[in-house]
Design an enzyme around this catalytic site. Structure first.
Site, PDB file in Angstrom:
ATOM      1  N   ASP A 209      -4.214  -3.623  -3.281  1.00 49.04           N
ATOM      2  CA  ASP A 209      -4.868  -2.530  -4.017  1.00 49.04           C
ATOM      3  C   ASP A 209      -6.348  -2.784  -4.341  1.00 49.04           C
ATOM      4  OD1 ASP A 209      -2.348  -1.433  -4.008  1.00 49.04           O
ATOM      5  OD2 ASP A 209      -1.855  -2.112  -6.027  1.00 49.04           O
ATOM      6  N   ARG A 335      -0.503  18.888   8.466  1.00 46.37           N
ATOM      7  CA  ARG A 335       0.583  17.895   8.427  1.00 46.37           C
ATOM      8  C   ARG A 335       0.242  16.831   7.391  1.00 46.37           C
ATOM      9  NH1 ARG A 335       2.146  21.226  11.420  1.00 46.37           N
ATOM     10  NH2 ARG A 335       3.160  21.044  13.457  1.00 46.37           N
ATOM     11  N   HIS A 341       4.629   1.471   3.475  1.00 48.65           N
ATOM     12  CA  HIS A 341       4.576   0.007   3.550  1.00 48.65           C
ATOM     13  C   HIS A 341       4.027  -0.533   4.867  1.00 48.65           C
ATOM     14  CE1 HIS A 341       6.964   0.699   0.003  1.00 48.65           C
ATOM     15  NE2 HIS A 341       6.674  -0.537  -0.363  1.00 48.65           N
ATOM     16  N   ARG A 344       1.133  -2.580   4.155  1.00 44.21           N
ATOM     17  CA  ARG A 344       1.252  -3.850   3.425  1.00 44.21           C
ATOM     18  C   ARG A 344       1.697  -5.010   4.310  1.00 44.21           C
ATOM     19  NH1 ARG A 344       4.251  -3.170  -2.160  1.00 44.21           N
ATOM     20  NH2 ARG A 344       5.888  -4.474  -1.298  1.00 44.21           N
TER      21      ARG A 344
HETATM   22  O1  F6P Z   1       0.606  -3.065  -5.644  1.00 45.13           O
HETATM   23  C1  F6P Z   1       0.852  -2.998  -4.293  1.00 45.13           C
HETATM   24  C2  F6P Z   1       1.592  -1.738  -3.924  1.00 45.13           C
HETATM   25  O2  F6P Z   1       1.776  -1.714  -2.521  1.00 45.13           O
HETATM   26  C3  F6P Z   1       0.962  -0.445  -4.392  1.00 45.13           C
HETATM   27  O3  F6P Z   1      -0.106  -0.031  -3.586  1.00 45.13           O
HETATM   28  C4  F6P Z   1       2.145   0.502  -4.388  1.00 45.13           C
HETATM   29  O4  F6P Z   1       1.984   1.488  -5.354  1.00 45.13           O
HETATM   30  C5  F6P Z   1       3.282  -0.401  -4.762  1.00 45.13           C
HETATM   31  O5  F6P Z   1       2.874  -1.736  -4.505  1.00 45.13           O
HETATM   32  C6  F6P Z   1       4.570  -0.116  -4.033  1.00 45.13           C
HETATM   33  O6  F6P Z   1       5.559  -0.924  -4.579  1.00 45.13           O
HETATM   34  P1  F6P Z   1       6.985  -1.167  -3.932  1.00 45.13           P
HETATM   35  O7  F6P Z   1       6.788  -2.023  -2.723  1.00 45.13           O
HETATM   36  O8  F6P Z   1       7.751  -1.856  -4.993  1.00 45.13           O
HETATM   37  O9  F6P Z   1       7.516   0.172  -3.550  1.00 45.13           O
END
Ligand code: F6P
Length: 423
Positions: A209, A335, A341, A344
């Site tokens: 973030d 759309r 994720h 991430r």
């Molecule tokens: O803090 C990192 C983050 O990926 C945020 O951007 C997002 O809001 C949150 O974690 C999502 O959390 P989880 O993986 O628990 O759904």
């Protein structure tokens, strides 16, 4: 001798493995014993259920003079626990935490040089993470303090986002009281109470973030941004083909950094971030801007919405809402794409290997230099320099940004975040 343990906490981020690798290896080079704590603070609260068995789990012995024997270390320390952390049959407990047979009941594990081999390029966090509810309670922190003392660990590195580092700060503040309670209830001896009177703790900011105050960049944010950037490139070609509008929702919790930088690096027509809500009514403002862009000949429209976006009255603005406005008011074939994720996970980009490595070195140095009178530090980066920032200051400043947004004082929120950049 310093016994350093490292844990990763909160949402995983690319580069967390590089943190663990750096802390373990620099720790060894500097003559420390190194440990990992599995599953974040949850593992610290659970500790090891084998306290009568004092034999270290690690098969490697740590008797070399590491200052001069690095090649020897690499040759000799071949029997680590790295593979055990990654593989193996096991169980899943009621909270969904998987445990290999060998590590069952062991959350604090001694590790060596080879255990972290090839971790630089791995995504996520191999030692596990959790958003621990128990550590948020006093009872949980008491158990965590006891486990650290029982395992003989006198220095802790926490890598996580603002919530995890706030937890680290609470733990640090409470430490003297936790130790005296443990002494009173007979969990530790008075020698232990003296030896562990001060908690040496340092924070590293691992979060996609980039929402931590007083540091320019958090570990994992560059990789997440890269993912978003690639997604925008992919979306653009299909959007242009159909002359469509796309609304892209990106992560970031209460912080607009990912959305803002995605707009800068991928190109966007309109952007919603929590720190700078559009003027009301946002629907009109957005439609006007997009109409101008279309009138100038653009075949595609991209609107980026930070997941924490809201209007000036703090009503959430969601991607679906934006799509409806684009379809109904402008007649655009629209759309929504929510990246979720995919932002991430995956391999860290180069910067998410360099930053954690440099910061991991600084974290170990800060612990080795810590005295009862030095503050606990968060390791950050400002203007390309790795720096130490008092943890309490960073935590308080991050809270102040959130508070300013809650009070609708957006100018203040922006100025606390990073004035030059957001302007
Ligand atoms: O803090 C990192 C983050 O990926 C945020 O951007 C997002 O809001 C949150 O974690 C999502 O959390 P989880 O993986 O628990 O759904």
């Amino acid at each position: 001798q310093m016994k350093i343990a490292v844990l990763t906490s909160g949402g995983d981020s690319a580069g967390m493995n590089a943190v663990v690798r750096a802390v373990v290896r620099i720790g060894i080079i500097k003559g420390c014993e190194t440990y990992i704590i599995r599953e974040g603070y949850e593992g610290l609260v659970r500790g090891n259920t084998h306290s009568q068995d004092t034999k270290p789990l690690c098969k490697t012995e740590f008797t070399l003079d590491y200052q001069v024997a690095i090649p020897q270390v690499i040759d000799n320390l071949r029997f680590g626990y790295g593979s055990l952390l990654k593989n193996g049959e096991g169980d899943i407990d009621e909270q969904g935490i998987a445990t290999t047979k060998t590590l069952k009941g062991k959350y604090i594990v001694r590790v060596g040089w080879d255990d972290v081999r090839s971790w630089l390029s791995e995504g996520g966090t191999l030692i596990g993470t959790a958003r621990s509810k128990t550590f948020r309670t006093h009872e949980g922190r008491l158990a965590a303090a006891r486990n650290l003392v029982l395992e003989g660990i006198n220095a802790l590195v926490v890598c996580g986002g603002d919530g995890s580092l706030t937890g680290a700060d609470v733990f640090r503040q409470e430490w003297p009281e936790l130790i005296s309670t443990l002494l009173k209830n007979g969990s530790i001896t008075s020698e232990d109470a003296n030896a562990y009177a001060h908690l040496k703790i340092v924070g590293l900011v691992g979060s996609i973030d980039n929402d931590m105050a007083l540091t320019d960049l958090t570990i994992g944010a560059p990789t997440a941004l890269q993912r978003i950037c690639e997604a925008i490139d992919n979306i653009n070609s299909t959007a242009i083909s159909h002359s469509r509008a796309f609304v892209l929702e990106v992560m970031g919790r209460h912080c607009g950094w990912l959305a803002l930088l995605a707009a800068v690096s991928g190109g966007a027509d309109y952007l919603f971030i929590p720190e700078k809500p559009p003027s009301d009514p946002w629907e009109e403002d957005m439609c006007q801007v997009i109409q101008q862009h279309r009138a100038a000949g653009k075949r595609k429209t991209l609107v980026i919405v930070a997941e924490g976006a809201h209007d000036a009255s703090l009503n959430p603005i969601r991607a679906e809402q934006v799509k409806t406005v684009l379809s109904e008011r402008l007649g655009l074939d629209s759309r929504v794409t929510t990246l979720g994720h995919t932002q991430r996970g995956g391999r860290p980009v180069a910067w998410d290997r360099i930053l954690p490595t440099l910061q991991g070195v600084e974290a170990v140095n800060a612990l080795l230099e810590a005295t009862p009178s030095t503050p606990s530090y968060m390791i950050g980066m400002r203007e390309n320099k790795i720096i130490r920032i008092p943890l309490v200051e960073a935590v308080n400043m991050t809270r102040a940004v959130a508070q300013a947004i809650n009070e609708k004082d957006f100018e203040k929120a922006m100025s606390l975040r990073d004035p030059e950049f957001i302007e």
